[in-house]
Design a protein around this motif. Structure first.
Motif, mmCIF file in Angstrom:
data_model
loop_
_atom_site.group_PDB
_atom_site.id
_atom_site.type_symbol
_atom_site.label_atom_id
_atom_site.label_comp_id
_atom_site.label_asym_id
_atom_site.label_seq_id
_atom_site.Cartn_x
_atom_site.Cartn_y
_atom_site.Cartn_z
ATOM 1 N N GLN A 48 6.389 8.488 -0.498
ATOM 2 C CA GLN A 48 5.358 8.137 -1.065
ATOM 3 C C GLN A 48 4.706 9.573 -1.798
ATOM 4 O O GLN A 48 4.696 10.014 -2.775
ATOM 5 C CB GLN A 48 4.492 7.781 -0.671
ATOM 6 N N GLU A 71 4.742 3.499 8.391
ATOM 7 C CA GLU A 71 4.005 4.305 7.647
ATOM 8 C C GLU A 71 3.995 5.432 7.438
ATOM 9 O O GLU A 71 4.131 6.014 6.369
ATOM 10 C CB GLU A 71 2.862 3.908 8.450
ATOM 11 N N THR A 112 0.933 -1.070 0.117
ATOM 12 C CA THR A 112 0.135 -0.392 0.348
ATOM 13 C C THR A 112 0.583 1.191 0.376
ATOM 14 O O THR A 112 0.365 2.441 -0.222
ATOM 15 C CB THR A 112 -1.055 0.398 1.139
ATOM 16 N N ARG A 113 1.976 1.696 0.421
ATOM 17 C CA ARG A 113 3.309 2.330 0.227
ATOM 18 C C ARG A 113 4.313 1.594 -0.272
ATOM 19 O O ARG A 113 4.458 0.119 -0.322
ATOM 20 C CB ARG A 113 2.977 3.155 1.787
ATOM 21 N N PHE A 140 -0.880 1.307 -6.423
ATOM 22 C CA PHE A 140 -0.613 0.313 -5.200
ATOM 23 C C PHE A 140 -1.264 -0.535 -5.114
ATOM 24 O O PHE A 140 -2.702 -0.610 -6.043
ATOM 25 C CB PHE A 140 -0.371 1.062 -3.930
ATOM 26 N N GLY A 141 -1.130 -1.753 -4.480
ATOM 27 C CA GLY A 141 -2.190 -3.024 -4.436
ATOM 28 C C GLY A 141 -1.905 -3.753 -5.622
ATOM 29 O O GLY A 141 -3.228 -4.348 -5.852
#
Ligand code: FAD
Length: 396
Positions: free
Chosen positions: A206, A199, A190-191, A218-219
């Motif tokens: 990002q 995070e 996700t990043r 992402f993903g």
């Protein structure tokens, strides 16, 4: 007397030669390598575009000069096909001919191989990885087809899709953008740097790279790469299609254990070595990206600083003074000028939690164990200058 043989002319191979020659100027050394043996700093591959340096300009010392100054017999463009640890011999192939060479001591500095994931499409074979100067030269030529020679640093603006938002993927993204290219990065996480950074730090990176122009996906993963007459169509798992001129896979490296496994050496994530860098066979040692270090809690450490430390200890052992390898704290600098980072991670088995410093304008994170002791840290932006201060507070 049979020579000390070193396989591999990367940072690990050449640094071992240099360190050994400081202690022993006479023992014959043979360095065998499948590439041309030129000495270059591999980290420069991921900031060369931004600095407008051509592949030729990245060579710091040509192979012949290295061999001469270090008093080494260099066997370039020569592949080691097999190791016989009982007979203490190597089977070599060079220009179609096969020979056997005996060693007194053997050092494996074989590096790592890019991890490949299956990709469909008629241009799946055009997905590139960069883990050598040759890989970089070929990528550089693909992005600059009108360059008149390999010496040229002229670049046409192109679109590059990078698979993987890890360290190398992010560095190439930043570098290619700086050189005027358009960059897409695809990652199932996700990043960026999701395995390495807390995070908050990942989100800052990002945003910094997005501000420079990265389009993040992402993903998602790359499913297929198809070529038409002019470009590549890259189909992602989320259904979108990105038109690109080149696809770079930066999803990670795996220690190259092929030769060692075939020779019966103990291998896990890498070639297993004890704290003297001995493999499971007598007179055979390993270091660099191919090694799994007892001194690092059975980790591979595919970075420059571990190689420097390992080469110094190994050289002393090879020269007759058994010297156990003890790694100091070795923070890694992430070469993303959009947001420079310094990262010092704890052993993956270390329990703990990341905590952000409240008073440091979101640029300092500490990894604290259950007793509150600092085991790792991340510094971003101007806080990277505090590397020594944070390192002193960190327990190994
Ligand atoms: P390699 O350089 O891969 O050398 C392996 C050698 O073995 C080669 O000469 C090869 O030809 C030879 N070989 C292999 N098999 C055979 C065989 N069978 N017969 C003969 N020869 C053989 N680290 C950092 O700390 N900081 C950074 O900023 C950083 N940036 C990086 C950027 C990029 C793009 C990459 C790819 C890596 C980066 N790294 C960085 C990691 C660092 O560069 C590597 O850890 C280091 O260069 C590995 O050196 P090595 O000698 O172990 O392996």
């Amino acid at each position: 007397m049979n020579p000390l043989i070193i396989i591999g002319a990367g940072l690990a191979g050449w640094t071992t030669v240099r360190e050994f020659r400081k202690l022993d100027t006479t023992t014959p050394i043979v360095l065998v390598t499948s590439d041309n043996g030129d000495f270059y700093a591999k980290p420069s591959l991921s900031n060369a575009f931004g600095q407008k340096r051509s592949p030729a300009q990245l060579v710091t010392t040509p192979a012949a000069k290295m061999a001469e100054t270090q008093n080494v017999t260099l066997m370039a463009h020569t592949r080691v096909e097999a190791i016989d640890t009982a007979a203490q011999t190597l089977q070599l192939s060079h220009a179609g001919a096969s020979t056997t060479l005996a060693y007194s001591q053997l050092v494996l500095a074989l590096g790592a191989q890019p991890i490949r994931v299956p990709v469909q499409g008629n241009a799946a074979n055009q997905v590139r990885s960069i883990n050598s100067l040759d890989d970089f030269s070929s990528f550089h030529s693909a992005l600059s087809p009108h360059a008149e020679s390999a010496e040229s640093s002229e670049i046409d603006s192109k679109t590059v899709l990078i698979m993987g938002a890890g360290l190398i993927g992010c560095e190439f993204a930043n570098d290619l953008l700086q050189a005027g290219h358009t960059v897409h990065v695809v990652d199932p996480a996700t990043r960026p740097l999701a395995l390495l950074l807390p995070e908050g730090a990942g989100l800052q990176l990002q945003q910094a790279l997005a501000a420079l122009g990265v389009t993040w996906h992402f993903g998602a993963t790359v499913q297929a790469v198809d070529a038409d007459a002019t470009r590549l169509a890259v189909r992602l798992s989320d259904g979108s299609v990105v038109q690109a001129d080149a696809v770079l896979s930066a999803i990670g490296l795996r220690a190259d254990t092929t030769l060692a496994v075939a020779a019966g050496l103990q291998c896990e994530r890498g070639i297993v070595v004890n704290d003297l860098l001995q493999t499971s066979a007598a007179h055979v040692y390993a270091l660099g990206d191919c090694a799994q270090y007892a001194s690092a809690g059975q980790r591979t450490l595919p970075y420059v600083m571990p190689i420097m430390n390992a080469a110094r200890a190994l050289a002393a052992t090879l020269a007759g003074t058994a010297t156990p390898l003890v790694f100091p704290l070795m923070p890694v600098s992430v070469k993303t000028p959009a947001l420079p980072l310094v990262v010092s991670t704890a052993h993956p088995a270390q329990a703990g939690l990341w905590q952000a410093d409240a008073d440091a304008a979101d640029g300092v994170w500490r990894f604290l164990d259950p007793e509150g002791a600092q085991r790792g840290f991340v510094l971003a932006g101007k806080h990277t200058a505090r590397r020594m201060e944070l390192a002193k507070l960190t327990l190994l």
